[in-house]
Design a protein around this motif. Sequence first.
Motif, PDB file in Angstrom:
ATOM      1  N   THR A  13      -6.441 -40.706  -3.076  1.00 23.13           N
ATOM      2  CA  THR A  13      -6.138 -40.960  -4.485  1.00 23.13           C
ATOM      3  C   THR A  13      -5.328 -39.788  -5.030  1.00 23.13           C
ATOM      4  O   THR A  13      -5.870 -38.905  -5.702  1.00 23.13           O
ATOM      5  CB  THR A  13      -7.452 -41.097  -5.294  1.00 23.13           C
ATOM      6  OG1 THR A  13      -8.270 -39.952  -5.004  1.00 23.13           O
ATOM      7  CG2 THR A  13      -8.221 -42.358  -4.949  1.00 23.13           C
ATOM      8  N   LEU A  14      -4.055 -39.784  -4.772  1.00 21.18           N
ATOM      9  CA  LEU A  14      -3.197 -38.636  -5.096  1.00 21.18           C
ATOM     10  C   LEU A  14      -3.201 -38.287  -6.583  1.00 21.18           C
ATOM     11  O   LEU A  14      -3.337 -37.126  -6.946  1.00 21.18           O
ATOM     12  CB  LEU A  14      -1.752 -38.938  -4.644  1.00 21.18           C
ATOM     13  CG  LEU A  14      -0.707 -37.893  -4.995  1.00 21.18           C
ATOM     14  CD1 LEU A  14      -0.918 -36.633  -4.182  1.00 21.18           C
ATOM     15  CD2 LEU A  14       0.694 -38.446  -4.768  1.00 21.18           C
ATOM     16  N   ARG A  16      -2.308 -36.926  -9.949  1.00 17.89           N
ATOM     17  CA  ARG A  16      -1.360 -35.856 -10.277  1.00 17.89           C
ATOM     18  C   ARG A  16      -1.298 -34.795  -9.178  1.00 17.89           C
ATOM     19  O   ARG A  16      -0.697 -33.747  -9.353  1.00 17.89           O
ATOM     20  CB  ARG A  16      -1.765 -35.192 -11.587  1.00 17.89           C
ATOM     21  CG  ARG A  16      -1.121 -35.863 -12.768  1.00 17.89           C
ATOM     22  CD  ARG A  16      -1.238 -35.018 -14.006  1.00 17.89           C
ATOM     23  NE  ARG A  16      -2.651 -34.758 -14.321  1.00 17.89           N
ATOM     24  CZ  ARG A  16      -3.059 -34.299 -15.490  1.00 17.89           C
ATOM     25  NH1 ARG A  16      -2.188 -34.043 -16.433  1.00 17.89           N
ATOM     26  NH2 ARG A  16      -4.343 -34.093 -15.734  1.00 17.89           N
ATOM     27  N   GLY A  18      -3.690 -32.784  -7.831  1.00 12.29           N
ATOM     28  CA  GLY A  18      -4.494 -31.557  -7.893  1.00 12.29           C
ATOM     29  C   GLY A  18      -5.177 -31.251  -6.570  1.00 12.29           C
ATOM     30  O   GLY A  18      -5.146 -30.120  -6.078  1.00 12.29           O
ATOM     31  N   HIS A  19      -5.784 -32.270  -5.961  1.00 14.31           N
ATOM     32  CA  HIS A  19      -6.496 -32.033  -4.691  1.00 14.31           C
ATOM     33  C   HIS A  19      -5.519 -31.788  -3.550  1.00 14.31           C
ATOM     34  O   HIS A  19      -5.717 -30.893  -2.736  1.00 14.31           O
ATOM     35  CB  HIS A  19      -7.409 -33.225  -4.370  1.00 14.31           C
ATOM     36  CG  HIS A  19      -8.546 -33.349  -5.341  1.00 14.31           C
ATOM     37  ND1 HIS A  19      -9.121 -34.546  -5.689  1.00 14.31           N
ATOM     38  CD2 HIS A  19      -9.192 -32.407  -6.054  1.00 14.31           C
ATOM     39  CE1 HIS A  19     -10.080 -34.323  -6.575  1.00 14.31           C
ATOM     40  NE2 HIS A  19     -10.137 -33.044  -6.813  1.00 14.31           N
ATOM     41  N   ASP A  36      -1.478 -43.439  -3.068  1.00 15.19           N
ATOM     42  CA  ASP A  36      -1.764 -43.930  -4.426  1.00 15.19           C
ATOM     43  C   ASP A  36      -1.104 -45.294  -4.557  1.00 15.19           C
ATOM     44  O   ASP A  36      -0.076 -45.553  -3.936  1.00 15.19           O
ATOM     45  CB  ASP A  36      -1.247 -42.984  -5.515  1.00 15.19           C
ATOM     46  CG  ASP A  36      -2.079 -43.088  -6.795  1.00 15.19           C
ATOM     47  OD1 ASP A  36      -2.771 -42.145  -7.164  1.00 15.19           O
ATOM     48  OD2 ASP A  36      -2.040 -44.177  -7.417  1.00 15.19           O
ATOM     49  N   PHE A  64      -5.830 -47.882  -0.935  1.00 11.41           N
ATOM     50  CA  PHE A  64      -6.400 -47.136   0.202  1.00 11.41           C
ATOM     51  C   PHE A  64      -7.215 -48.035   1.134  1.00 11.41           C
ATOM     52  O   PHE A  64      -7.428 -47.704   2.295  1.00 11.41           O
ATOM     53  CB  PHE A  64      -7.183 -45.901  -0.252  1.00 11.41           C
ATOM     54  CG  PHE A  64      -8.298 -46.119  -1.262  1.00 11.41           C
ATOM     55  CD1 PHE A  64      -9.345 -46.978  -1.020  1.00 11.41           C
ATOM     56  CD2 PHE A  64      -8.297 -45.390  -2.456  1.00 11.41           C
ATOM     57  CE1 PHE A  64     -10.376 -47.152  -1.943  1.00 11.41           C
ATOM     58  CE2 PHE A  64      -9.328 -45.549  -3.393  1.00 11.41           C
ATOM     59  CZ  PHE A  64     -10.366 -46.440  -3.134  1.00 11.41           C
ATOM     60  N   ASP A  80     -10.911 -39.566  -5.054  1.00 11.53           N
ATOM     61  CA  ASP A  80     -11.325 -39.241  -6.430  1.00 11.53           C
ATOM     62  C   ASP A  80     -11.059 -40.532  -7.208  1.00 11.53           C
ATOM     63  O   ASP A  80      -9.930 -40.815  -7.580  1.00 11.53           O
ATOM     64  CB  ASP A  80     -10.426 -38.068  -6.877  1.00 11.53           C
ATOM     65  CG  ASP A  80     -10.680 -37.602  -8.290  1.00 11.53           C
ATOM     66  OD1 ASP A  80     -11.674 -38.006  -8.883  1.00 11.53           O
ATOM     67  OD2 ASP A  80      -9.853 -36.802  -8.777  1.00 11.53           O
ATOM     68  N   LEU A  81     -12.119 -41.320  -7.390  1.00 13.74           N
ATOM     69  CA  LEU A  81     -11.930 -42.723  -7.774  1.00 13.74           C
ATOM     70  C   LEU A  81     -11.507 -42.935  -9.230  1.00 13.74           C
ATOM     71  O   LEU A  81     -11.622 -42.034 -10.057  1.00 13.74           O
ATOM     72  CB  LEU A  81     -13.233 -43.489  -7.515  1.00 13.74           C
ATOM     73  CG  LEU A  81     -13.752 -43.409  -6.079  1.00 13.74           C
ATOM     74  CD1 LEU A  81     -15.141 -44.042  -5.971  1.00 13.74           C
ATOM     75  CD2 LEU A  81     -12.786 -44.089  -5.095  1.00 13.74           C
ATOM     76  N   VAL A  83      -9.264 -44.103 -12.662  1.00 17.57           N
ATOM     77  CA  VAL A  83      -7.929 -43.879 -13.230  1.00 17.57           C
ATOM     78  C   VAL A  83      -7.663 -42.391 -13.410  1.00 17.57           C
ATOM     79  O   VAL A  83      -8.584 -41.592 -13.523  1.00 17.57           O
ATOM     80  CB  VAL A  83      -7.762 -44.584 -14.599  1.00 17.57           C
ATOM     81  CG1 VAL A  83      -7.496 -46.052 -14.437  1.00 17.57           C
ATOM     82  CG2 VAL A  83      -8.942 -44.348 -15.502  1.00 17.57           C
ATOM     83  N   SER A  84      -6.380 -42.045 -13.468  1.00 15.05           N
ATOM     84  CA  SER A  84      -5.994 -40.645 -13.642  1.00 15.05           C
ATOM     85  C   SER A  84      -5.775 -40.364 -15.131  1.00 15.05           C
ATOM     86  O   SER A  84      -5.623 -41.292 -15.937  1.00 15.05           O
ATOM     87  CB  SER A  84      -4.701 -40.373 -12.877  1.00 15.05           C
ATOM     88  OG  SER A  84      -3.650 -41.145 -13.434  1.00 15.05           O
ATOM     89  N   MET A 107      -3.200 -50.615 -12.071  1.00 11.25           N
ATOM     90  CA  MET A 107      -2.836 -49.335 -11.462  1.00 11.25           C
ATOM     91  C   MET A 107      -1.530 -49.512 -10.692  1.00 11.25           C
ATOM     92  O   MET A 107      -0.703 -48.619 -10.623  1.00 11.25           O
ATOM     93  CB  MET A 107      -3.907 -48.895 -10.469  1.00 11.25           C
ATOM     94  CG  MET A 107      -5.166 -48.398 -11.114  1.00 11.25           C
ATOM     95  SD  MET A 107      -6.321 -47.938  -9.811  1.00 11.25           S
ATOM     96  CE  MET A 107      -7.716 -47.471 -10.804  1.00 11.25           C
TER      97      MET A 107
HETATM   98  C1  LIG Z   1      -8.912 -39.949 -10.702  1.00 10.76           C
HETATM   99  S1  LIG Z   1      -7.248 -40.153 -10.211  1.00 10.76           S
HETATM  100  C2  LIG Z   1      -7.005 -38.927  -9.006  1.00 10.76           C
HETATM  101  C3  LIG Z   1      -6.676 -37.593  -9.577  1.00 10.76           C
HETATM  102  C4  LIG Z   1      -6.246 -36.572  -8.537  1.00 10.76           C
HETATM  103  N1  LIG Z   1      -7.366 -36.144  -7.711  1.00 10.76           N
HETATM  104  C5  LIG Z   1      -5.567 -35.380  -9.158  1.00 10.76           C
HETATM  105  O1  LIG Z   1      -5.903 -34.269  -8.796  1.00 10.76           O
HETATM  106  O2  LIG Z   1      -4.706 -35.595 -10.004  1.00 10.76           O
HETATM  107  C6  LIG Z   1      -7.268 -41.602  -9.254  1.00 10.76           C
HETATM  108  C7  LIG Z   1      -5.913 -42.038  -8.716  1.00 10.76           C
HETATM  109  O3  LIG Z   1      -6.171 -42.890  -7.626  1.00 10.76           O
HETATM  110  C8  LIG Z   1      -5.415 -44.063  -7.710  1.00 10.76           C
HETATM  111  N2  LIG Z   1      -6.250 -45.131  -7.120  1.00 10.76           N
HETATM  112  C9  LIG Z   1      -7.420 -45.612  -7.584  1.00 10.76           C
HETATM  113  N3  LIG Z   1      -7.900 -46.559  -6.769  1.00 10.76           N
HETATM  114  C10 LIG Z   1      -7.011 -46.676  -5.755  1.00 10.76           C
HETATM  115  C11 LIG Z   1      -6.942 -47.483  -4.585  1.00 10.76           C
HETATM  116  N4  LIG Z   1      -7.876 -48.409  -4.321  1.00 10.76           N
HETATM  117  N5  LIG Z   1      -5.898 -47.321  -3.748  1.00 10.76           N
HETATM  118  C12 LIG Z   1      -4.925 -46.396  -4.008  1.00 10.76           C
HETATM  119  N6  LIG Z   1      -4.928 -45.612  -5.109  1.00 10.76           N
HETATM  120  C13 LIG Z   1      -5.956 -45.746  -5.973  1.00 10.76           C
HETATM  121  C14 LIG Z   1      -5.090 -44.259  -9.171  1.00 10.76           C
HETATM  122  O4  LIG Z   1      -3.856 -44.940  -9.306  1.00 10.76           O
HETATM  123  C15 LIG Z   1      -5.039 -42.813  -9.680  1.00 10.76           C
HETATM  124  O5  LIG Z   1      -3.727 -42.308  -9.661  1.00 10.76           O
END
Ligand SMILES: C[S@@+](CC[C@H](N)C(=O)[O-])C[C@H]1O[C@@H](n2cnc3c(N)ncnc32)[C@H](O)[C@@H]1O
Length: 271
Positions: A13-14, A16, A18-19, A36, A64, A80-81, A83-84, A107
């Motif tokens: 879950t890319l 922004r 951060g990880h 993502d 994913f 990191d599940l 929304v961002s 998303m």
């Molecule tokens: C909570 S954010 C992640 C923040 C990230 N760790 C950071 O440091 O910015 C969750 C991201 O995962 C993506 N996402 C959520 N579920 C997903 C899935 N099933 N497959 C791919 N991407 C997913 C969303 O679009 C969102 O951009």
Amino acid sequence: LNIERGGLYLDATLGRGGHTRLILQSYSDVKVLAIDRDEDALTGTQAALTEDERARLVLWRGNFADYDGEDGQFNGIIADLGVSSPQLDQSDRGFSFRQEAPLDMRMDQSQSFNAADIINHWEEKELADLFYNYGEERLSRRIAKQIVQKRPFYSTTQLAETVYHCAPPSYRHGKIHPATRVFQALRLMVNQELESLDKFLEIAPRWLKVGGRIAIISFHSLEDRRVKYGFREHPLLSVVTKKPLIPGEDEQKSNPRSRSAKLRIAQRIDI
Ligand SMILES: C[S@@+](CC[C@H](N)C(=O)[O-])C[C@H]1O[C@@H](n2cnc3c(N)ncnc32)[C@H](O)[C@@H]1O
């Protein structure tokens, strides 16, 4: 994640980034494959990285749960599940009931099914079941009835107001806005989030090398329960965190959105 020199890590879950950035910065030869389903996340994050970081990063756009990983491919996996922050804050995405926007909540912008399709076309009983099962909303029937009477709905704020007026006064002045659970349920359904998590929990452990760790951060009980039992019952995993790790007071103050986060970790065992 116990990051190792020369390791390859999956950030499922890319967002922004951060990880991903922290993993890339831990050693100069570490690599990351980042996923993502949101095009904006991939382009925005790539632009914010240094040239050296970009050279050690491969991006994969999609869900994913649809990634076809290889057995033992990664030294560690993080997800990191939900929304961002950019998705929540960009008002036209429709995730927040605080800003007026079309009822969207996708998303993946290439998908056509959105929140308006559910609100304006589902039968009353289907709506009530959705709010109850995916939002754990006690007033699900009352809310579904009002929605069917008042539709069509065009905006997030129009929907939030209708839900607000379904709630008794005690509920209106509670800790969370009365529309929170309805919005959670819609988001989970539009993006098939729980189904994706179930599939990911089943297949991702196989992509780990023996000893590699999988770390998942969830934000509500429907997800956390799945992660807890998914890790506990998986034949390839041993649980590292008996209890989830939660943010301390300082982190909650500096990042209020971390308030409900729970981090669980498991490790691939040799069988
Ligand atoms: C909570 S954010 C992640 C923040 C990230 N760790 C950071 O440091 O910015 C969750 C991201 O995962 C993506 N996402 C959520 N579920 C997903 C899935 N099933 N497959 C791919 N991407 C997913 C969303 O679009 C969102 O951009």
